[in-house]
Design an enzyme around this catalytic site. Structure first.
Site, PDB file in Angstrom:
ATOM      1  N   GLY A  41       0.851  -1.199   0.038  1.00  0.00           N
ATOM      2  CA  GLY A  41      -0.006  -0.106  -0.133  1.00  0.00           C
ATOM      3  C   GLY A  41       0.841   1.397  -0.040  1.00  0.00           C
ATOM      4  N   GLU A  75       4.271  -6.509   1.576  1.00  0.00           N
ATOM      5  CA  GLU A  75       3.727  -6.963   0.300  1.00  0.00           C
ATOM      6  C   GLU A  75       3.468  -5.828  -0.739  1.00  0.00           C
ATOM      7  OE1 GLU A  75       0.495 -10.627   1.834  1.00  0.00           O
ATOM      8  OE2 GLU A  75      -0.119  -8.679   1.504  1.00  0.00           O
ATOM      9  N   PRO A  76       4.441  -5.139  -1.185  1.00  0.00           N
ATOM     10  CA  PRO A  76       4.281  -4.073  -1.876  1.00  0.00           C
ATOM     11  C   PRO A  76       3.962  -4.449  -3.348  1.00  0.00           C
ATOM     12  CG  PRO A  76       6.499  -4.225  -1.471  1.00  0.00           C
ATOM     13  CD  PRO A  76       5.852  -5.142  -0.755  1.00  0.00           C
ATOM     14  N   GLY A  77       3.239  -3.711  -4.052  1.00  0.00           N
ATOM     15  CA  GLY A  77       3.020  -3.882  -5.409  1.00  0.00           C
ATOM     16  C   GLY A  77       3.223  -2.529  -6.075  1.00  0.00           C
ATOM     17  N   ARG A  78       2.757  -1.679  -5.943  1.00  0.00           N
ATOM     18  CA  ARG A  78       2.655  -0.409  -6.872  1.00  0.00           C
ATOM     19  C   ARG A  78       3.978   0.034  -6.390  1.00  0.00           C
ATOM     20  NH1 ARG A  78      -1.833   2.930  -7.754  1.00  0.00           N
ATOM     21  NH2 ARG A  78      -2.776   1.926  -5.872  1.00  0.00           N
ATOM     22  N   TYR A 103     -10.549   6.245 -10.476  1.00  0.00           N
ATOM     23  CA  TYR A 103     -10.005   6.646  -9.245  1.00  0.00           C
ATOM     24  C   TYR A 103      -9.591   8.187  -9.414  1.00  0.00           C
ATOM     25  CZ  TYR A 103      -8.737   1.793  -8.885  1.00  0.00           C
ATOM     26  OH  TYR A 103      -8.728   0.455  -9.092  1.00  0.00           O
ATOM     27  N   CYS A 155     -15.408   4.837 -27.051  1.00  0.00           N
ATOM     28  CA  CYS A 155     -16.710   5.441 -27.343  1.00  0.00           C
ATOM     29  C   CYS A 155     -17.181   5.992 -25.884  1.00  0.00           C
ATOM     30  CB  CYS A 155     -17.546   4.594 -27.970  1.00  0.00           C
ATOM     31  SG  CYS A 155     -17.007   4.571 -29.566  1.00  0.00           S
ATOM     32  N   GLU A 156     -16.475   6.706 -25.236  1.00  0.00           N
ATOM     33  CA  GLU A 156     -16.825   7.049 -23.850  1.00  0.00           C
ATOM     34  C   GLU A 156     -16.260   8.571 -23.533  1.00  0.00           C
ATOM     35  OE1 GLU A 156     -18.174   3.481 -21.095  1.00  0.00           O
ATOM     36  OE2 GLU A 156     -17.250   5.371 -20.299  1.00  0.00           O
ATOM     37  N   TYR A 166      -1.329  -1.638 -12.086  1.00  0.00           N
ATOM     38  CA  TYR A 166      -2.482  -1.548 -12.218  1.00  0.00           C
ATOM     39  C   TYR A 166      -3.087  -0.759 -13.191  1.00  0.00           C
ATOM     40  CZ  TYR A 166      -2.136  -2.674  -7.265  1.00  0.00           C
ATOM     41  OH  TYR A 166      -1.834  -3.175  -6.072  1.00  0.00           O
TER      42      TYR A 166
HETATM   43  N1  LLP Z   1      -1.709  -7.034  -0.479  1.00  0.00           N
HETATM   44  C1  LLP Z   1      -2.848  -7.122  -0.405  1.00  0.00           C
HETATM   45  C2  LLP Z   1      -3.607  -7.874   0.225  1.00  0.00           C
HETATM   46  C3  LLP Z   1      -3.243  -6.121  -1.396  1.00  0.00           C
HETATM   47  O1  LLP Z   1      -4.784  -6.378  -1.511  1.00  0.00           O
HETATM   48  C4  LLP Z   1      -2.627  -5.321  -2.331  1.00  0.00           C
HETATM   49  C5  LLP Z   1      -3.531  -4.509  -3.210  1.00  0.00           C
HETATM   50  C6  LLP Z   1      -1.217  -5.428  -1.867  1.00  0.00           C
HETATM   51  C7  LLP Z   1      -0.696  -6.013  -1.020  1.00  0.00           C
HETATM   52  C8  LLP Z   1      -0.377  -4.389  -2.795  1.00  0.00           C
HETATM   53  O2  LLP Z   1      -0.840  -2.952  -2.481  1.00  0.00           O
HETATM   54  P1  LLP Z   1       0.221  -2.016  -3.382  1.00  0.00           P
HETATM   55  O3  LLP Z   1       1.429  -1.683  -2.700  1.00  0.00           O
HETATM   56  O4  LLP Z   1       0.217  -2.161  -4.484  1.00  0.00           O
HETATM   57  O5  LLP Z   1      -0.615  -0.615  -3.011  1.00  0.00           O
HETATM   58  N2  LLP Z   1      -6.489  -1.063  -8.576  1.00  0.00           N
HETATM   59  C9  LLP Z   1      -6.230  -0.075  -7.461  1.00  0.00           C
HETATM   60  C10 LLP Z   1      -5.177  -0.612  -6.330  1.00  0.00           C
HETATM   61  C11 LLP Z   1      -5.811  -1.848  -5.833  1.00  0.00           C
HETATM   62  C12 LLP Z   1      -5.204  -2.504  -4.801  1.00  0.00           C
HETATM   63  C13 LLP Z   1      -5.389  -3.905  -4.337  1.00  0.00           C
HETATM   64  N3  LLP Z   1      -4.816  -4.607  -3.309  1.00  0.00           N
HETATM   65  C14 LLP Z   1      -5.270   0.940  -8.250  1.00  0.00           C
HETATM   66  O6  LLP Z   1      -5.123   0.983  -9.156  1.00  0.00           O
HETATM   67  O7  LLP Z   1      -5.101   2.036  -7.405  1.00  0.00           O
END
Ligand code: LLP
Length: 451
Positions: A252, A294-297, A338, A365-366, A394
């Protein structure tokens, strides 16, 4: 003013005035691979993985960084994060399949999800997934049953709702009581789950997880989560004697897509959270569990750039100039979903002064198919290449085929080399799952039924 001044970014611009990423000329990449094109900068991804590990190294003895695949998952990305020593978080059978196809070791995979099907759980059990993150009492019961049937003993973590509200878009909040994710601590569900899990010989409870949301800039909500979780862990120890081996604080951590979003340095935030967790646990005289993030973004977001070709330019006097590109909400739905704010520049005119303000729109088309409102830009012409920055997370993973647009290709760049890691979808692939009943086959000689 130039793009590099207006956007306060460290662009690499070559002698032709073109944007360069990973040592590759973006204009050349667009020529070879076509547009829209997602470009991923390999060194940036690796650098972000290392930042997490290095930040935790000094402050917490045993930790694991797990990449959240939902941000962007392909087999090549699995290989990359594996090489950097990260684990992997998957959230569906499809993500799990991708990881297994890439050869990612199952024991280093965390399986998340608020509604895993029996088939998905079976897939996890049969492949020996390292941790199943249990989201509800119902799932706990199902898992016990499946473990009995398959004679396996899965390792589980319980996903908890810490009751913390993070300051982010409401769609990206997940830690509050009114959330579809996790089990409540205050309502007693979490305690009940612990007791069921401990009583079952078919499961091995490792510890607790929570994820409070995404694109969060403050450290305070993470600290509040640590407070709630560690207090709960201490309470469990008192009541049952159970000591958690793993504490997973989720992901997050926010990134800056524009001048208004100014996150602190990742290394500082991560270290502060690690240090705080250690202090709290030590104060409770709790043996330090493995700490998981658990980072993604924040791993992949800043490493991605999307390249579009400029098409129609519609100047509406006194109102605005619409600059249409060959992609849109299909490859980046985050603006529509968002109200995300991105920045961009003309990749083939990086040294030209920004003398116009345009609104970048997609080709769907939006009216809501917008990419960037009021973007300062060099004078645009059809055929120019627009680069939109920080699109690594994402975007590709949320891409769609709306209006039957094929999904773009993805290219990984590093040290002047570009490798295709996802092919561009073809029109043939768009119809490959369509079935055409014989009675509906279009026969030019036959008259339409309706006249
Ligand atoms: N762990 C869990 C259980 C999660 O649900 C998520 C993201 C992460 C880790 C990774 O979070 P991050 O580090 O990427 O913020 N589609 C939305 C974001 C949805 C996030 C869902 N869960 C967007 O585009 O902003």
């Amino acid at each position: 003013m130039l793009a590099s001044e207006v956007f306060e970014r460290d662009f690499t611009i070559n002698s032709s005035g073109h944007l360069e990423i990973g040592g590759c000329d973006v204009v050349e990449l667009a020529r070879v691979f076509g547009t829209p094109l997602y470009i991923l900068d390999e060194e940036k991804i690796r650098g972000n993985c290392r930042t997490y590990r290095e930040a935790l190294k000094g402050v917490y003895p045993n930790f694991e960084v797990v990449y959240a695949g939902k941000a962007f998952l392909t087999q090549a990305v699995c290989g990359l994060v594996y090489q950097e020593g990260l684990g992997l978080d998957v959230v569906s059978g499809g993500e799990l399949y991708t990881a297994l196809q890439a050869g990612f070791p199952a024991e280093r995979i965390n399986f998340h999800g608020n509604n895993k099907s029996r088939a998905e759980l079976m897939m996890a059990l049969k492949n020996g997934v390292g941790r199943i993150m249990v989201d509800s009492l119902m799932e706990l019961e199902t898992l016990i049953q499946l473990a009995m049937e398959t004679r396996t003993q899965p390792q589980i973590m319980l996903r908890l709702k810490p009751g913390v509200v993070a300051h982010t878009h409401t769609y990206a909040q997940t830690g509050q009581e009114d959330s579809k994710f996790g089990m409540g601590i205050n309502d007693g569900v979490a305690m009940k789950a612990v007791k069921i899990a401990l009583a079952s010989p078919h499961l091995k409870l490792l510890g607790f997880h929570s994820h409070i949301g995404s694109q969060i800039f403050e450290v305070a909500p993470f600290k509040a989560t640590v407070d709630v979780l560690t207090a709960f862990m201490a309470e469990i120890r008192t009541q049952t004697g159970f000591v958690a081996q793993v504490l997973d604080l989720g992901g997050g951590f926010g990134i800056g897509h524009n001048k208004q979003e100014k996150p602190r340095a990742l290394r500082e935030i991560v270290a502060e959270i690690g240090r705080y967790a250690r202090e709290r646990l030590t104060a409770l005289q709790y043996p330090l569990p493995q700490l998981v993030l658990e980072p993604g973004r924040s791993i992949i977001g800043p490493a991605g750039t999307t390249i579009y070709t400029v098409g129609n330019i519609k100047r509406i006097p006194g109102i605005r100039t619409y600059l249409a590109v060959d992609g849109g909400m299909t490859d980046n739905p985050r603006v529509a979903l968002y109200q995300a704010v991105y920045e961009g520049a003309l990749a083939n005119k990086m040294n030209a002064p920004l003398t116009e303000v345009v609104t970048v729109t997609g080709k769907c088309c939006e009216s809501g198919d917008m990419l960037i409102w009021d973007l300062p830009l060099a004078v645009p012409e059809p055929g120019d290449l627009l680069a939109v920055f920080d699109t690594g997370a994402y975007n590709y993973s949320m891409a769609s085929n709306y209006n039957r647009l094929p999904r773009p290709a993805v290219v990984l760049v590093r040290a002047g080399e570009a490798e295709l890691i996802v092919r561009r979808e073809t029109y043939e692939q768009l119809v490959q799952n369509d079935l055409m009943p014989e009675r509906l086959r279009v026969k030019p000689e036959a008259e339409p039924i309706a006249k």
